[in-house]
Design a protein around this motif. Structure first.
Motif, PDB file in Angstrom:
ATOM      1  N   LEU A   1       4.868   4.926  -5.880  1.00  0.00           N
ATOM      2  CA  LEU A   1       5.322   4.617  -7.237  1.00  0.00           C
ATOM      3  C   LEU A   1       4.168   4.490  -8.218  1.00  0.00           C
ATOM      4  N   PRO A   2       4.340   4.947  -9.449  1.00  0.00           N
ATOM      5  CA  PRO A   2       3.302   4.805 -10.486  1.00  0.00           C
ATOM      6  C   PRO A   2       3.305   3.392 -11.073  1.00  0.00           C
ATOM      7  N   PHE A   3       2.484   2.492 -10.528  1.00  0.00           N
ATOM      8  CA  PHE A   3       2.467   1.098 -10.972  1.00  0.00           C
ATOM      9  C   PHE A   3       1.749   0.920 -12.310  1.00  0.00           C
ATOM     10  N   PHE A   4       0.768   1.795 -12.562  1.00  0.00           N
ATOM     11  CA  PHE A   4      -0.053   1.614 -13.746  1.00  0.00           C
ATOM     12  C   PHE A   4       0.400   2.551 -14.866  1.00  0.00           C
ATOM     13  N   PRO A   5       0.418   2.085 -16.111  1.00  0.00           N
ATOM     14  CA  PRO A   5       0.863   2.915 -17.235  1.00  0.00           C
ATOM     15  C   PRO A   5       0.029   4.194 -17.359  1.00  0.00           C
ATOM     16  N   ASN A   6       0.723   5.289 -17.610  1.00  0.00           N
ATOM     17  CA  ASN A   6       0.065   6.584 -17.826  1.00  0.00           C
ATOM     18  C   ASN A   6      -0.783   7.036 -16.632  1.00  0.00           C
ATOM     19  N   ARG A   7      -0.464   6.516 -15.443  1.00  0.00           N
ATOM     20  CA  ARG A   7      -1.186   6.943 -14.245  1.00  0.00           C
ATOM     21  C   ARG A   7      -0.177   7.424 -13.218  1.00  0.00           C
ATOM     22  N   LYS A   8      -0.574   8.430 -12.455  1.00  0.00           N
ATOM     23  CA  LYS A   8       0.272   8.917 -11.376  1.00  0.00           C
ATOM     24  C   LYS A   8       0.184   7.950 -10.198  1.00  0.00           C
TER      25      LYS A   8
ATOM     26  N   LEU B   1       0.833  -1.201   0.000  1.00  0.00           N
ATOM     27  CA  LEU B   1       0.000   0.000   0.000  1.00  0.00           C
ATOM     28  C   LEU B   1       0.867   1.250   0.000  1.00  0.00           C
ATOM     29  N   THR B   2       1.983   1.188   0.742  1.00  0.00           N
ATOM     30  CA  THR B   2       2.919   2.320   0.779  1.00  0.00           C
ATOM     31  C   THR B   2       3.567   2.531  -0.591  1.00  0.00           C
ATOM     32  N   LEU B   3       3.960   1.435  -1.236  1.00  0.00           N
ATOM     33  CA  LEU B   3       4.566   1.542  -2.567  1.00  0.00           C
ATOM     34  C   LEU B   3       3.567   2.070  -3.588  1.00  0.00           C
ATOM     35  N   LEU B   4       2.321   1.637  -3.458  1.00  0.00           N
ATOM     36  CA  LEU B   4       1.263   2.129  -4.346  1.00  0.00           C
ATOM     37  C   LEU B   4       1.097   3.636  -4.184  1.00  0.00           C
TER      38      LEU B   4
END
Length: 272
Positions: free
Chosen positions: A114-121, A108-111
Motif C-alpha cells: 500500500l502507498p502509505f506516503f503521499p505522492n509515493r508509490k 512490512l508486508t503492507l508497506l
C-alpha cells in the motif's frame, strides 16, 4: 485433463504452493533448533502467507476494479477470507512477543503493498527494494517467529541461519526476476535490470557458496555432517534452476518448480 489443470492453477494462483514452502521452512527451523512440534506457529505462517501473498497479488484489482472478477478469482478471494480467519485463530495461540513481531512483519508486508506516503508509490515499486523486503519477510516468518515463540535462547547459530535463510530466498527471487525481466517496469531496477542476467547468475552462485560455507560455522557442525550434505544438495539444485532461468521459461518454472526447493529440503530431512 482440463479439470486437473484448473485445480493445479488454483493451487498455484491461490498461493497454497508458496505457503507450503513457508510451512516447510518453519518446520526446518524447528528441526535445526530442536524445537518441539509447534503447530500454531507453523499453521499461522501457512495461512498468513496465503493471505499476505494474495493481498499483494490481487489488492490492486480489488481496489481499482480494473478487471471483472472471474469465478476463479472469486474462489481465491473466498479462500483468502477463510485463510484470514484461520490466521487470526492461530495468532491468538502465539506468545505475546511473537504476536508483536508478527505485527511488525505484517506492517512490512503492507508497506510493500500500500502507498502509505503521499505522492509515493508502495515499496513494491521502490527502485531495487523489493527483493530485500520479501527476503526479510521470509526470514521473519520462517525463522524469527518460531525461535521467539519457542522461548529458546538466541545464539550465534540463530544469526548464521538467518543469513542462510536470507540468501536462499534472495537467490530464489533472482530466478523470478530473470524470468520477469521483459515484463518488469524498468524503474523497478531489479538485480537483472541493473547488472544483467549473466552477472545476476554469477551473484547467485557466489551467494550459494556462502550459503554452504556458513553451515561449517554451526556449533553442532561436527555432529551434523548429513545436514551439511543436504545444504550442499539444496544449493546445487537452486544453482541449476538459476543456471537454466531465462525470459522464455514457463511461469511454472518459478511459481511451482523453483518454489518447491524449500519443500524438497524439508522432504529430504525425512528421508535422511
Amino acid at each position: 485433463m482440463k479439470v486437473l489443470k484448473k485445480v493445479f492453477d488454483f493451487y498455484i494462483q491461490s498461493s497454497i504452493h508458496v505457503a507450503l514452502s513457508v510451512y516447510s521452512l518453519v518446520q526446518m527451523t524447528c528441526f535445526m533448533f530442536h524445537i518441539p512440534e509447534d503447530k500454531p506457529i507453523a499453521n499461522f505462517a501457512f495461512f498468513g502467507t496465503i493471505v499476505g501473498y494474495n493481498f499483494v497479488k490481487y489488492d490492486s484489482f480489488a481496489r481499482t476494479n480494473k478487471v471483472q472478477f472471474r469465478t476463479s478469482l472469486k474462489l481465491i478471494i473466498l479462500f483468502s477470507a477463510l485463510s484470514f480467519l484461520a490466521t487470526g485463530f492461530y495468532f491468538f495461540q502465539l506468545q505475546r512477543l511473537t504476536q508483536m513481531v508478527s505485527i511488525g512483519v505484517l506492517s512490512l508486508t503492507l508497506l510493500y503493498t500500500l502507498p502509505f506516503f503521499p505522492n509515493r508509490k508502495n515499496a513494491r515499486n521502490w527502485a531495487g527494494v523489493k527483493i530485500y523486503i520479501v527476503s526479510l519477510c521470509w526470514v521473519g516468518v520462517t525463522l524469527v517467529l518460531p525461535i521467539i515463540d519457542s522461548g529458546i535462547a538466541i545464539t550465534s547459530d540463530f544469526y548464521l541461519k538467518s543469513i542462510q535463510r536470507f540468501i536462499l530466498v534472495f537467490v530464489l527471487i533472482l530466478i523470478f526476476e530473470i524470468l520477469d525481466l521483459t515484463h518488469d517496469d524498468p524503474h523497478l531496477k531489479t538485480v537483472p535490470q541493473q547488472i544483467g542476467v549473466k552477472r545476476t547468475k554469477n551473484l547467485g552462485y557466489f551467494l550459494l557458496l556462502i550459503f554452504c560455507a556458513l553451515e561449517l560455522l554451526n556449533s553442532n557442525f561436527n555432529s551434523n555432517i548429513t545436514h551439511l550434505l543436504l545444504v550442499i544438495i539444496i544449493a546445487i539444485i537452486t544453482s541449476l534452476f538459476l543456471a537454466f532461468a531465462n525470459e522464455k521459461r514457463s511461469k511454472y518454472y518459478t511459481s511451482f518448480w523453483a518454489e518447491s526447493v524449500p519443500i524438497l529440503w524439508w522432504f529430504m530431512v525425512f528421508l535422511f
